[in-house]
Enzyme design. Sequence first.
Site, PDB file in Angstrom:
ATOM      1  N   HIS A  96      -6.294   8.765  -6.155  1.00 40.39           N
ATOM      2  CA  HIS A  96      -6.367   8.700  -4.694  1.00 40.39           C
ATOM      3  C   HIS A  96      -5.455   9.755  -4.098  1.00 40.39           C
ATOM      4  O   HIS A  96      -4.303   9.921  -4.519  1.00 40.39           O
ATOM      5  CB  HIS A  96      -5.941   7.311  -4.215  1.00 40.39           C
ATOM      6  CG  HIS A  96      -5.712   7.209  -2.743  1.00 40.39           C
ATOM      7  ND1 HIS A  96      -6.657   7.585  -1.815  1.00 40.39           N
ATOM      8  CD2 HIS A  96      -4.630   6.777  -2.023  1.00 40.39           C
ATOM      9  CE1 HIS A  96      -6.180   7.386  -0.589  1.00 40.39           C
ATOM     10  NE2 HIS A  96      -4.962   6.891  -0.694  1.00 40.39           N
ATOM     11  N   HIS A  98      -3.423  10.402  -1.342  1.00 41.50           N
ATOM     12  CA  HIS A  98      -2.812   9.514  -0.360  1.00 41.50           C
ATOM     13  C   HIS A  98      -2.475  10.265   0.928  1.00 41.50           C
ATOM     14  O   HIS A  98      -1.704  11.222   0.924  1.00 41.50           O
ATOM     15  CB  HIS A  98      -1.548   8.888  -0.951  1.00 41.50           C
ATOM     16  CG  HIS A  98      -0.888   7.893  -0.059  1.00 41.50           C
ATOM     17  ND1 HIS A  98      -0.711   6.576  -0.408  1.00 41.50           N
ATOM     18  CD2 HIS A  98      -0.359   8.004   1.183  1.00 41.50           C
ATOM     19  CE1 HIS A  98      -0.098   5.933   0.568  1.00 41.50           C
ATOM     20  NE2 HIS A  98       0.120   6.789   1.547  1.00 41.50           N
ATOM     21  N   HIS A 141      -2.074   9.538  -6.626  1.00 39.55           N
ATOM     22  CA  HIS A 141      -1.705   8.477  -7.567  1.00 39.55           C
ATOM     23  C   HIS A 141      -2.939   7.700  -7.961  1.00 39.55           C
ATOM     24  O   HIS A 141      -3.997   7.818  -7.342  1.00 39.55           O
ATOM     25  CB  HIS A 141      -0.663   7.536  -6.958  1.00 39.55           C
ATOM     26  CG  HIS A 141      -1.121   6.807  -5.730  1.00 39.55           C
ATOM     27  ND1 HIS A 141      -1.801   5.606  -5.774  1.00 39.55           N
ATOM     28  CD2 HIS A 141      -1.011   7.103  -4.406  1.00 39.55           C
ATOM     29  CE1 HIS A 141      -2.069   5.198  -4.549  1.00 39.55           C
ATOM     30  NE2 HIS A 141      -1.615   6.094  -3.692  1.00 39.55           N
ATOM     31  N   HIS A 143      -4.932   4.114  -8.421  1.00 35.78           N
ATOM     32  CA  HIS A 143      -5.008   2.726  -7.971  1.00 35.78           C
ATOM     33  C   HIS A 143      -5.342   1.820  -9.158  1.00 35.78           C
ATOM     34  O   HIS A 143      -5.672   0.654  -8.970  1.00 35.78           O
ATOM     35  CB  HIS A 143      -6.094   2.565  -6.905  1.00 35.78           C
ATOM     36  CG  HIS A 143      -5.582   2.729  -5.516  1.00 35.78           C
ATOM     37  ND1 HIS A 143      -4.696   1.871  -4.936  1.00 35.78           N
ATOM     38  CD2 HIS A 143      -5.829   3.678  -4.575  1.00 35.78           C
ATOM     39  CE1 HIS A 143      -4.421   2.264  -3.703  1.00 35.78           C
ATOM     40  NE2 HIS A 143      -5.098   3.355  -3.464  1.00 35.78           N
ATOM     41  N   HIS A 422       6.506  -5.960   2.953  1.00 39.09           N
ATOM     42  CA  HIS A 422       5.267  -5.419   2.412  1.00 39.09           C
ATOM     43  C   HIS A 422       4.907  -4.090   3.087  1.00 39.09           C
ATOM     44  O   HIS A 422       4.682  -4.064   4.305  1.00 39.09           O
ATOM     45  CB  HIS A 422       4.122  -6.405   2.637  1.00 39.09           C
ATOM     46  CG  HIS A 422       4.326  -7.730   1.983  1.00 39.09           C
ATOM     47  ND1 HIS A 422       4.188  -7.917   0.628  1.00 39.09           N
ATOM     48  CD2 HIS A 422       4.663  -8.931   2.503  1.00 39.09           C
ATOM     49  CE1 HIS A 422       4.427  -9.200   0.333  1.00 39.09           C
ATOM     50  NE2 HIS A 422       4.721  -9.826   1.458  1.00 39.09           N
ATOM     51  N   HIS A 425      -0.739   0.114   3.793  1.00 38.35           N
ATOM     52  CA  HIS A 425      -1.362   1.440   3.854  1.00 38.35           C
ATOM     53  C   HIS A 425      -2.822   1.300   4.242  1.00 38.35           C
ATOM     54  O   HIS A 425      -3.539   0.461   3.706  1.00 38.35           O
ATOM     55  CB  HIS A 425      -1.253   2.135   2.492  1.00 38.35           C
ATOM     56  CG  HIS A 425      -1.976   3.444   2.403  1.00 38.35           C
ATOM     57  ND1 HIS A 425      -1.915   4.405   3.396  1.00 38.35           N
ATOM     58  CD2 HIS A 425      -2.784   3.964   1.434  1.00 38.35           C
ATOM     59  CE1 HIS A 425      -2.641   5.454   3.038  1.00 38.35           C
ATOM     60  NE2 HIS A 425      -3.187   5.208   1.860  1.00 38.35           N
ATOM     61  N   HIS A 427      -6.267   3.575   4.320  1.00 39.46           N
ATOM     62  CA  HIS A 427      -6.917   4.814   3.923  1.00 39.46           C
ATOM     63  C   HIS A 427      -7.737   5.354   5.096  1.00 39.46           C
ATOM     64  O   HIS A 427      -8.206   4.603   5.950  1.00 39.46           O
ATOM     65  CB  HIS A 427      -7.833   4.568   2.729  1.00 39.46           C
ATOM     66  CG  HIS A 427      -7.118   4.202   1.469  1.00 39.46           C
ATOM     67  ND1 HIS A 427      -7.551   4.600   0.219  1.00 39.46           N
ATOM     68  CD2 HIS A 427      -6.004   3.481   1.236  1.00 39.46           C
ATOM     69  CE1 HIS A 427      -6.740   4.132  -0.712  1.00 39.46           C
ATOM     70  NE2 HIS A 427      -5.790   3.431  -0.109  1.00 39.46           N
ATOM     71  N   HIS A 478      -4.229  -2.197   2.348  1.00 36.84           N
ATOM     72  CA  HIS A 478      -3.604  -2.986   1.279  1.00 36.84           C
ATOM     73  C   HIS A 478      -2.097  -2.828   1.275  1.00 36.84           C
ATOM     74  O   HIS A 478      -1.542  -1.879   1.836  1.00 36.84           O
ATOM     75  CB  HIS A 478      -4.156  -2.561  -0.094  1.00 36.84           C
ATOM     76  CG  HIS A 478      -3.858  -1.129  -0.451  1.00 36.84           C
ATOM     77  ND1 HIS A 478      -2.759  -0.757  -1.180  1.00 36.84           N
ATOM     78  CD2 HIS A 478      -4.541   0.013  -0.187  1.00 36.84           C
ATOM     79  CE1 HIS A 478      -2.759   0.557  -1.350  1.00 36.84           C
ATOM     80  NE2 HIS A 478      -3.834   1.052  -0.750  1.00 36.84           N
ATOM     81  N   HIS A 480       1.111  -1.698  -0.500  1.00 35.12           N
ATOM     82  CA  HIS A 480       1.302  -0.614  -1.466  1.00 35.12           C
ATOM     83  C   HIS A 480       2.266  -0.981  -2.587  1.00 35.12           C
ATOM     84  O   HIS A 480       2.658  -0.118  -3.371  1.00 35.12           O
ATOM     85  CB  HIS A 480       1.746   0.675  -0.771  1.00 35.12           C
ATOM     86  CG  HIS A 480       1.116   1.895  -1.366  1.00 35.12           C
ATOM     87  ND1 HIS A 480       1.430   2.352  -2.630  1.00 35.12           N
ATOM     88  CD2 HIS A 480       0.151   2.716  -0.905  1.00 35.12           C
ATOM     89  CE1 HIS A 480       0.704   3.424  -2.898  1.00 35.12           C
ATOM     90  NE2 HIS A 480      -0.080   3.666  -1.872  1.00 35.12           N
ATOM     91  N   ILE A 481       2.639  -2.228  -2.682  1.00 36.17           N
ATOM     92  CA  ILE A 481       3.304  -2.719  -3.895  1.00 36.17           C
ATOM     93  C   ILE A 481       2.186  -3.017  -4.890  1.00 36.17           C
ATOM     94  O   ILE A 481       1.346  -3.890  -4.663  1.00 36.17           O
ATOM     95  CB  ILE A 481       4.150  -3.966  -3.598  1.00 36.17           C
ATOM     96  CG1 ILE A 481       5.311  -3.599  -2.665  1.00 36.17           C
ATOM     97  CG2 ILE A 481       4.680  -4.595  -4.889  1.00 36.17           C
ATOM     98  CD1 ILE A 481       6.133  -4.785  -2.190  1.00 36.17           C
ATOM     99  N   HIS A 484       1.354  -6.520  -5.886  1.00 38.69           N
ATOM    100  CA  HIS A 484       0.781  -7.357  -4.821  1.00 38.69           C
ATOM    101  C   HIS A 484      -0.696  -7.021  -4.600  1.00 38.69           C
ATOM    102  O   HIS A 484      -1.508  -7.920  -4.362  1.00 38.69           O
ATOM    103  CB  HIS A 484       1.568  -7.171  -3.523  1.00 38.69           C
ATOM    104  CG  HIS A 484       2.982  -7.647  -3.608  1.00 38.69           C
ATOM    105  ND1 HIS A 484       3.871  -7.598  -2.547  1.00 38.69           N
ATOM    106  CD2 HIS A 484       3.687  -8.186  -4.641  1.00 38.69           C
ATOM    107  CE1 HIS A 484       5.040  -8.090  -2.922  1.00 38.69           C
ATOM    108  NE2 HIS A 484       4.955  -8.450  -4.185  1.00 38.69           N
ATOM    109  N   PHE A 489      -3.711  -8.695  -2.418  1.00 39.27           N
ATOM    110  CA  PHE A 489      -3.242  -8.333  -1.081  1.00 39.27           C
ATOM    111  C   PHE A 489      -3.996  -7.094  -0.594  1.00 39.27           C
ATOM    112  O   PHE A 489      -3.480  -5.975  -0.634  1.00 39.27           O
ATOM    113  CB  PHE A 489      -1.730  -8.075  -1.112  1.00 39.27           C
ATOM    114  CG  PHE A 489      -1.057  -8.072   0.238  1.00 39.27           C
ATOM    115  CD1 PHE A 489      -1.743  -7.765   1.401  1.00 39.27           C
ATOM    116  CD2 PHE A 489       0.296  -8.368   0.335  1.00 39.27           C
ATOM    117  CE1 PHE A 489      -1.110  -7.757   2.626  1.00 39.27           C
ATOM    118  CE2 PHE A 489       0.948  -8.365   1.565  1.00 39.27           C
ATOM    119  CZ  PHE A 489       0.237  -8.060   2.716  1.00 39.27           C
TER     120      PHE A 489
END
Length: 551
Positions: A96, A98, A141, A143, A422, A425, A427, A478, A480-481, A484, A489
């Site tokens: 992705h 980002h 990064h 996903h 939390h 993010h 997209h 979502h 971004h942890i 989670h 999440f």
Amino acid sequence: MLIPIIITSLVLSINAASIVSRSQSYPLPRSGVLGPKTTITIGNKVIAPDGFERSATLVDGTFPGPLIAAQKGDDFAIEVVNELTDEAMFKSTSVHWHGIFQNGTNYADGTSFVTQCPIAQNHSFLHSFSAPNQAGTYWYHSHYSCDGLRGPLVIYDPHDPLAYMYDVDDASTVITLADWYHVVAPVLRHIIGTTTTISLINGQGRYAGGPMTDLAVINVEQGKRYRMRLIAMSCDPNFQFSIDGHNLTIIEADGVLTEPLVVDQLQIFAGQRYSVVLVADKPVDNYWIYSLPSSNLSSAGGVNSAILRYKGAATADPTTVNTLATNSLKEANLHALINPGAPGIPEYGKADINLNLTVTNTGGIFYINNVTYQPPTVPVLLQILSGAQEPSQLLRNDSIIVLQANKVVELTLSTTGPGGPHPIHLHGHAFDVVQSAGNTSAFNYVNPVRRDVVSAGSLGQQMVIRWTTDNSGPWFLHCHIDWHLDAGFAVVMAESPSDTRAHISPVPAAWDQLCPIFDSLSPSQLGGGGFKSYEEAANITTLLFPTSSLH
């Protein structure tokens, strides 16, 4: 809060033989710089960025991956080649980009099961896209795992209106902040409350009780001004970033220029980026750089640290002392520099579309409005291109929100369960943060910060954001942890599905082949350790998700 699992100490007792001494360690060299038209190869390699050897999933064999650098207006053509082989980690992948809006190229967003199927082992996919109106600090990064596939992406603006504030802005001033784990992600994803005590700066660091490995060094020359691009590549913690004795002037948040704001410390959440100007006006010496993760605020022995080294200073660890911050960043003090102001009527609840999402947590599983996200077997984009238009036709539960075109959306997200703060993010967009978490009364529709990752805070807090639906396609929203997100999440914002085919046409033929190839893979070709990963997690802790809850 979820009960933290301190993985490092447990694993060290099992794998002590993997520790290498200072004389044997090999901190990774600074990655090379790639252009916007390039090939990156995803593969496995044993590395020891903090002196502890482990296999990782890497881009071109380095962590972080190489800097991808472009000029504003450049077109991108990045071929992602999958040469993954390690059975303990996932052998399919996606990448992705980002912060890149992908307007008209939703299929290139690189989000598994939202915009594409993963790239199978021994296959590749060419991501072709443009970002004509974007310049700033981004990153790329996966996903699909949290084992090292992370790297910086910068779009430089030759006409940057804030260029008068700095003298140096190049690869040497890109600073990546990451957490690091001594156990592979397919094992950790079974554990409720996974966390770590280790952070790396530019791919180097130390851990408590480990060897005195070399730290990353940022070189400066007295009298010069440096634009430092900070990128939080972490899978979990946020970081408190500061440099002993130096102020930092923030001029960018998540690819969007801000009015200059002077701070002496800033909190940066997973996925966020800041550009800060550092003036090298102190005596020639070495100064500590701190990236203190929320799971471990210690800097003893150089952990969670790097070195700012003035030209002419000795090659040695600093002796400076971390002082208490007196001017920490408050997000509400950040203001967009260009075209400030949130879209729509400047009053809470008066947008065209007003969404209220409540996040809860039961047994480690996250729910948004009582629904936990589970990835579909057919990517949402493929479903839309095949004719699905309504929520009842998409996904396999209610984790999708269909939005009409060219509407102002106001989203309020609040948390009533543990696990925060939390970082959220979205997209495909940058959004205006009209209310920051913890700011219980104030709304700012006049000149809020505009960004693509914002903290939703912790238990009992909320954030409010606005954006305009001018980019047809399915876009992931979502936490971004990574742990989670893996635990549900997330939701998908499907913007004007009826317009998507025309908006992104033509779709590359190679994209159509990703799913048939992926769907034909055997379990061994998928990797991830299978049930062995669960057994290994059970050897670490009893705080485990049920085997059926993680997908």
